[in-house]
Design a protein around this motif. Sequence first.
Motif: not given
Length: 203
Positions: A19-27, A51-60
């Motif tokens: 999941v982390s890798a997917a978020c960093y790839r913007k998927n 990890q959920l928080g980080t996905c939202y962080y990477l989304q801005g």
Amino acid sequence: SDEKRLQSIDGSGDVLAQVSAACYRKNFDGAFAALDKIYAEYKKHPGYWTQLGTCYYLQGQYRKSILYYNKALEINKDYAPAYNNIGVLYLKDNKDQKALLAFEKAAKLNPFSMTPLFNMAQLGLEYGLVDKSQEYFKILHEKDSKDVDVLSGLASTYVFQKRLPEALELYAQIPSPYLSRPDISLNYVVTLKLAGQVEKAKT
């Protein structure tokens, strides 16, 4: 680099790492779908919420990310990655003192994690606390002597101290593709110029 580092989730298996890798790839769609599937199994693990928080962080979406980092701390008040990542959010909000406290807390809770130490080193450099920053960068360099951000950060501390040969020795260890990265190349060129290597700096 002046970029601060989010801390990866730990102790939570391959699923969250994917999941982390997917978020960093913007998927993000794929990442959120995967998180939905494992909710029942992982909802009591702070790494899930981090990890959920980080996905939202990477989304801005910083407001959502802080909610989920805090949810991780509700589950485990000593979960170091959440503190580190909250520190990164504080920096986004120009709350540097609060950020430093969060990084210190994360480092204290998990002395083996290098991420909070890196963030403290960068913050120290920004505030001109060169000796303290150098102390952190040296610890990081001992752990990973090939990390280009650590090499560049440690070199910057030597430049502040006018120890240019030592700074140039560190820059020489950075692979050439990274030397052209804007944040590194600017510092490298300044160091070359200060060292009297004007032609090399121009090149």
